[in-house]
Structure formats: structure tokens, C-alpha cells
Design an enzyme around this catalytic site. Structure first.
Site, PDB file in Angstrom:
ATOM      1  N   ASP A   1      34.751  40.627  44.965  1.00 57.56           N
ATOM      2  CA  ASP A   1      36.031  40.717  44.674  1.00 57.56           C
ATOM      3  C   ASP A   1      36.348  40.653  43.140  1.00 57.56           C
ATOM      4  OD1 ASP A   1      38.752  39.883  44.792  1.00 57.56           O
ATOM      5  OD2 ASP A   1      38.301  38.795  46.680  1.00 57.56           O
TER       6      ASP A   1
ATOM      7  N   GLU B   1      45.857  43.700  49.753  1.00 54.54           N
ATOM      8  CA  GLU B   1      46.364  43.638  48.291  1.00 54.54           C
ATOM      9  C   GLU B   1      45.873  44.706  47.387  1.00 54.54           C
ATOM     10  OE1 GLU B   1      46.883  38.903  48.770  1.00 54.54           O
ATOM     11  OE2 GLU B   1      44.853  39.487  48.103  1.00 54.54           O
TER      12      GLU B   1
ATOM     13  N   HIS C   1      40.839  44.694  44.797  1.00 56.91           N
ATOM     14  CA  HIS C   1      39.955  43.467  44.630  1.00 56.91           C
ATOM     15  C   HIS C   1      38.717  44.116  44.073  1.00 56.91           C
ATOM     16  CE1 HIS C   1      42.414  40.264  46.000  1.00 56.91           C
ATOM     17  NE2 HIS C   1      42.792  40.949  46.888  1.00 56.91           N
TER      18      HIS C   1
END
Ligand code: ACM
Ligand code: ZN
Length: 635
Positions: free
Chosen positions: A199, A337, A273
Site C-alpha cells: 500500500d 480508491e 495505493h
């Protein structure tokens, strides 16, 4: 502690034709079919037998169980290869489904049948949970009652995918801590660990072709102090040097998990990410960097530049090593995201959009379809390696890759959409299973969490299918998973505190048929599963039996009290601790004067859980309706 056996009112016909009484046990997840018989079996005097046709892992699991039983119950039993009419006998039965098992306990024998490792492991967990919790420890406890009730159990899970997610990027957990995570999954019969290895805040998996991913990408220079929503302070401390798993260590974890019937699905979160990877290889970004491994939480604008072919080559190289290392059928490619601002301004990404002929439409911008192109390419690559793709539900935006499995996290909508489209889905809704949410409303006295409120009963209440779903759609729901993100979780103690006992509730959602789920029966087993956590050395949230109160205003002030289960609540208004002799709560308590109300539930003859407490100061406006009058000032 001796297990209790509670007869339910249900009568069912046994396979042999005679009536048998359906029984409940203090076993979580509860077996789907349990019938009580007369008598009991003394496990402290038993030897353990297994068929020579069991595979090596099953033999090892049986042997480990036997050694732990002998040690804790103080017996001098032995483990014998072969059949027997006495003792605890494990037999291969290929007529049973992959994860099913059967246990028949008679005064002379415990006959255990399964068709392979997973069934044997689940049978062992059921037997252990029917014995004193001390069987989960390593200390002799010979003076306890080591009898098993005579029961007939036929059991199999409702869902084939029973997952738990572990985020090791935001905070790293050691090999021993990962193993301890796997140990408690085994107790509750889960079969899949979703390992979130990369991440923005740290890359934690050795990739031999790209050594800077871990040399640079595992280390952040600073970390946000406090909550993202109200802090801009950083600790200026380096975090993560050496905090990654080598491929050799990954193999050790995979073997450890496999021995417990647990598959590990790796996640390489892309194309968002990815700041840790960009810090290591800035040429993979749209701007070229420089980038830092992120010390903040949330969603970063900088993502991979997917317009460049070299980025796709990087991803395929990384996934090639991942496919080689992990035997799981699935690889998770994230997809959540991923802001599109960099792609909008990037000549490479815009050229790719033009080359592919991607266009904005009424639902999505061309950049969403660009992410769809990345997912489809990853799927094609994974298929070439014999693997299937899982992605977070954002992969539904734009065009969904043909065979993708959707992991529904923004509530349940994504999963429901996926199954309607004929795709498989794994339900992991934040509304029920984000275990980084608070488990108590008394947030000031809880460790900092990301937000929300998810008490155990909310997790337990989740039903993955909906009314009106066709059988075909239901069959596309592979199962359920809880996610445990670790932005605010630095230590293993805190990790397990957030996990337990909500994991037990998850396990019943995953394993039990709807008619077997029973919140009051589950609550009655709480002392037993918490005793297991104690013996195994886990921290856990202890809010199950808290008394909660809500103030109502309108016609005066009154306090509505609530506790889980069918437990009476007693209260006082003079600030003293409630006892069983204090007034019994029957209706909202009217507050008419200055006082402190304290309320607590009575469980098993004892005041239990946390006391609810609130003080009131009487004044003329107390509980009166509020009218807001706005006036305008002439300027
Ligand atoms: C997620 O929680 N971003 C999958
Ligand atoms: Zn770009």
C-alpha cells in the site's frame, strides 16, 4: 470449566429412524446438525487412532491434537495408526464433501470422519471446544472434567469462502504475529487469509526483480500522529526498515497456513495505493516524482502511470513472482480508491486513452475505462498463469473484466451488482465487517479507531443473500470476509483486541445455516470462547455485556437502557454501583432531578459487563423542547 449441553425444544428424526433431540453446544461456529444421545465419553483415558489412508497433513493435524489433549488432560494415551472400537478414531470417508465432517460420540468411542484435511481440522476444533478450554493451552489440567457428551454431529460450512483480511502495510506484523492470526482463524474454522501486502505506506513483499520495492518502499520517514480527520502532526520517526517478508518467509507462512487448511490470497493493490512502489521506482508515475512512502492515511492522488508500457511490464513481472510464490487459485489486484487526476493531465495516459478509443459517457469518464483496461490486462496475465482475479468493488466502474470476482466493501451494493451480472462476489461490507471500526460507543475510553461503530451483534446480524435473489445469484456469493485495516493499529495486542470476539460472529455468518444462527445461543457461549482466547493468550474486546443507555428528550428527560441477551438490568440514581437488589429496569427511567444514573446487567447471578453511567444537573430547561429563533441584524 465444563461445557454445558443445552437441550433445545426441537425434535428431529434421526437417520436410524428413532427420535433424537437436537442439541446446542458451546461451539462457535455452531455445527449445523447436532443430536444428543445418552451418556458421555472420557477423553482423559483415550488413545487416538487414525486410518493409514489419511494424507500426511491430516495425520499431522490428528497427531498435534492428540499431543495437546494428552498434555492438558494429563493422560498417557498414545497415537496409533489403525482402526479401533475404542478411543478417538479418525477415519477417511470419501463420501463426505470437501469441508464436511461427522462426529459420533458414544461411551466407548469418538468416531470422526472426513474426506480430507479441512474436514478433520474442523472436527478437531469442534471436539476441542466441547472439552475444557484448557485443551487449547499447554499446561496440564488433569483435575478438570474431560468427558465429552454423547452426540452425533454432521456438519459442513454454508459458504466455501470464509475469509479474514490482514493489512501489514500500514503497520507490519512479525512472522509469529501472522502465525498467531492464523491460529485463531483455525479455531473458528476460517479457510482464507487475504494478505494485504502492499500500500502507499509500505511495500512488504520481497520481489526479486525489483529489490528497491522493499529496500526503499518498506520505509516511511514519518507517520501521522492521531486521527487523519483532526491531525496534521507527524512523529518524524522512521518506520518499517526491514519490515517485509522475504519469499522464504512467505513460504513458511504458506506452509503454516496450509497445515491448518487455510489458503493465503496475496493482494498487490494497483493501480492506486502505490506510493511505496513509486518512491522506489518514480519513473512508474505520471509526473516522474520524486515520491515518498506515505506517512499519512487516506487516498493519495499519485498512482501508477498506466499509459506507459513499462508500468504494465512492471506489474506483470511482480505478478509473475506472486503467482509463482502463492499456490492460491486467486490473486487480489486491489483496484480501490484510484483517483484519476494524474491520468487526466498525463500525456502517456491520454495517449493510451486515445489509442484504445476510450470515451466519456453518461456514467463514467474515459479514465475509469482506462482502469478497466488495466484490470482486464491483469486478468489476462493472471489467466495465463492459471490464476483468477479478485478486485475491490471499484472494478465495477467502467467495464468489468470478464471473469473477475468482486470483493464488495462499500456496503453490499457492489456484490449485489456483480452477482446480477453473473460474476462471483465476496461480501466484505464496511457496514458489517470493517473491524477497524469502534466496537463500543464509549469511544473516549477505546483505543483510537478509524471511526464508525460495529458492535458484535451488528456483525452477527449480517445475511449475505437478499430477498428476491435468484438461486443462481445466490450461488455466485462465494462467501464472507472481515477486513482489518491497520492505520491506527500498531501492536498485535491491539490487532487482536479489534479482531476478537467479532471474528466469532463472522465465523457464524460464514459457517452456519441461517436457521442455526442464534444470537442468544451465541451469547451463552461467550464465556467459553473468551476462555479459549485467554488460554491462548489473545487480547479481545469485552463489550458484549456492557449496558448501554440513550437519553431521550421531549416531555422531560428519560434514559433508555439496553443490554444484550435476555438479561435483567438494575439501576441506581444515587451514584452507587447497581446490585441485584437495585431497582429493575422495566421502562425508560424519567430524570426529574440532579442525579447520577448507573445501570448494569445481571447475568448468571452476577452483575456483568460495563456499567452505564450518566450525570444530570437539574435546571428549568431540562428536557424541554428547544426552539431556535434566528434574527437578521440590519447592517
Ligand atoms: C478499501 O477499504 N479501500 C478496500
Ligand atoms: Zn500517466
Amino acid at each position: 470449566m465444563k461445557k454445558t449441553l443445552i437441550l433445545s425444544a426441537l425434535l428431529a428424526l434421526a437417520a436410524c429412524g428413532g427420535p433424537k433431540e437436537q442439541t446446542t453446544l458451546d461451539v462457535v461456529p455452531h455445527p449445523n446438525e447436532v443430536y444428543v444421545q445418552d451418556g458421555s465419553f472420557d477423553a482423559s483415558a483415550a488413545s487416538v487412532y487414525y486410518g493409514n489412508d489419511l494424507d500426511e497433513r491430516s495425520k499431522a493435524a490428528v497427531n498435534a491434537f492428540a499431543q495437546q489433549l494428552f498434555l492438558t488432560c494429563g493422560s498417557e494415551g498414545s497415537v496409533v495408526e489403525g482402526a479401533s472400537d475404542n478411543g478417538i478414531v479418525f477415519e477417511l470417508d470419501n463420501t463426505l464433501a470437501h469441508e464436511a465432517y461427522a462426529i459420533a460420540v458414544s461411551p466407548k468411542k469418538v468416531a470422526v470422519k472426513a474426506s480430507g484435511l479441512n474436514g478433520f481440522i474442523y472436527a478437531i476444533q469442534t471436539i476441542k471446544q466441547m472439552l475444557p478450554a484448557e485443551v487449547f493451552g499447554n499446561a496440564p489440567a488433569a483435575d478438570l472434567d474431560w468427558t465429552l457428551p454423547c452426540v452425533d454431529i454432521q456438519d459442513a460450512p454454508r459458504f466455501s469462502y470464509r475469509g479474514l483480511h490482514m493489512d501489514v502495510s500500514r503497520h507490519f506484523f512479525t512472522m509469529d504475529e501472522v502465525k498467531k492470526y492464523i491460529d485463531i482463524m483455525e479455531v473458528h474454522k476460517l479457510n482464507t487469509l487475504h494478505w494485504h501486502l502492499t500500500d502507499d505506506q509500505g511495500w512488504r513483499l520481497e520481489i526479486k526483480k525489483y529489490p528497491l520495492l522493499t529496500e526503499v518502499g518498506s520505509i516511511r520517514k514519518k507517520t501521522l500522529v492521531g486521527h487523519l480527520f483532526d491531525s496534521e502532526i507527524y512523529d518524524d520517526k522512521e518506520y518499517g526498515r526491514g519490515c517485509y517478508y522475504t519469499q522464504e518467509q512467505v513460504k513458511e507462512i504458506l506452509e503454516y497456513a496450509a497445515a491448518k487448511g487455510i489458503t493465503v490470497i496475496p493482494e498487490i493493490d494497483l493501480p492506486g495505493h502505490m506510493l511505496a512502489a513509486l518512491a522506489a521506482y518514480p519513473e512508474l508515475g505520471c509526473t516522474g516524482g520524486p515520491y515518498d512512502v506515505w506517512g499519512k492515511w487516506g487516498v493519495a492522488d499519485d498512482v501508477l502511470c498506466v499509459g506507459k508500457e513499462e508500468t504494465m511490464k512492471f506489474l506483470e513481472d511482480v505478478l509473475a513472482e506472486v503467482c509463482e510464490l502463492f499456490p492460491a487459485e486467486y490473486v487480489h489486484i486491489g483496484g480501490d480508491e484510484c483517483p484519476k487526476v494524474r491520468w487526466e493531465a498525463c500525456p502517456h495516459c491520454q495517449a493510451k486513452i486515445a489509442e484504445l478509443g476510450l470515451k466519456d459517457d453518461e456514467k463514467y469518464q474515459a479514465e475509469h475505462y482506462l482502469q478497466g483496461y488495466v484490470t482486464a490486462r491483469m486478468e489476462e496475465f493472471l489467466q495465463s498463469k492459471g490464476k483468477k482475479l479478485i478486485g475491490w468493488d471499484e472494478i465495477l466502474e467502467g467495464e468489468l473484466a470478464p471473469n473477475a470476482t468482486v470483493m464488495s466493501w462499500r456496503g453490499v451494493a457492489g456484490g449485489l451488482q456483480a452477482v446480477r451480472m453473473g460474476h462471483d462476489a465476496i461480501m466484505t461490507p464496511n457496514t458489517f465487517f470493517y473491524l477497524d471500526y469502534y466496537q463500543s460507543l464509549d469511544k473516549e475510553n477505546e483505543p483510537l479507531a478509524i471511526g464508525g461503530y460495529l458492535p458484535v451483534e451488528k456483525c452477527y446480524s449480517y445475511e449475505p443473500t437478499t430477498a428476491g435473489m435468484t438461486d443462481e445469484e445466490k450461488a455466485h456469493i462465494l462467501g464472507v470476509q472481515a477486513n482489518l485495516w491497520t492505520e491506527y493499529i500498531e501492536t498485535a495486542d491491539h490487532l487482536f483486541y479489534m479482531l476478537l470476539p467479532r471474528l466469532a460472529a463472522l465465523a457464524e455468518v460464514q459457517w452456519c445455516q441461517p436457521e442455526v444462527k442464534d444470537w442468544n445461543r451465541f451469547l451463552d457461549s461467550a464465556d467459553d470462547f473468551c476462555a479459549i482466547y485467554d488460554i491462548m493468550g489473545y487480547s479481545y474486546g469485552d463489550h458484549l455485556f456492557d449496558t448501554r443507555g440513550v437519553c431521550q428528550t421531549g416531555d422531560g428527560v428519560s434514559v433508555v437502557l439496553e443490554a444484550q441477551g435476555e438479561t435483567p438490568i438494575h439501576y441506581t440514581l444515587d451514584g452507587s454501583e447497581p446490585t441485584p437488589e437495585s431497582p429493575l429496569y422495566t421502562e425508560p427511567v424519567k430524570i426529574t432531578q440532579t442525579c447520577t444514573i448507573k445501570a448494569r446487567s445481571l447475568r448468571g447471578g452476577q452483575m456483568s459487563g460495563r456499567t452505564f453511567e450518566k450525570s444530570f444537573t437539574a435546571h428549568k430547561a431540562m428536557g424541554r423542547p428547544v426552539e431556535i429563533i434566528t434574527t437578521t441584524h440590519p447592517n
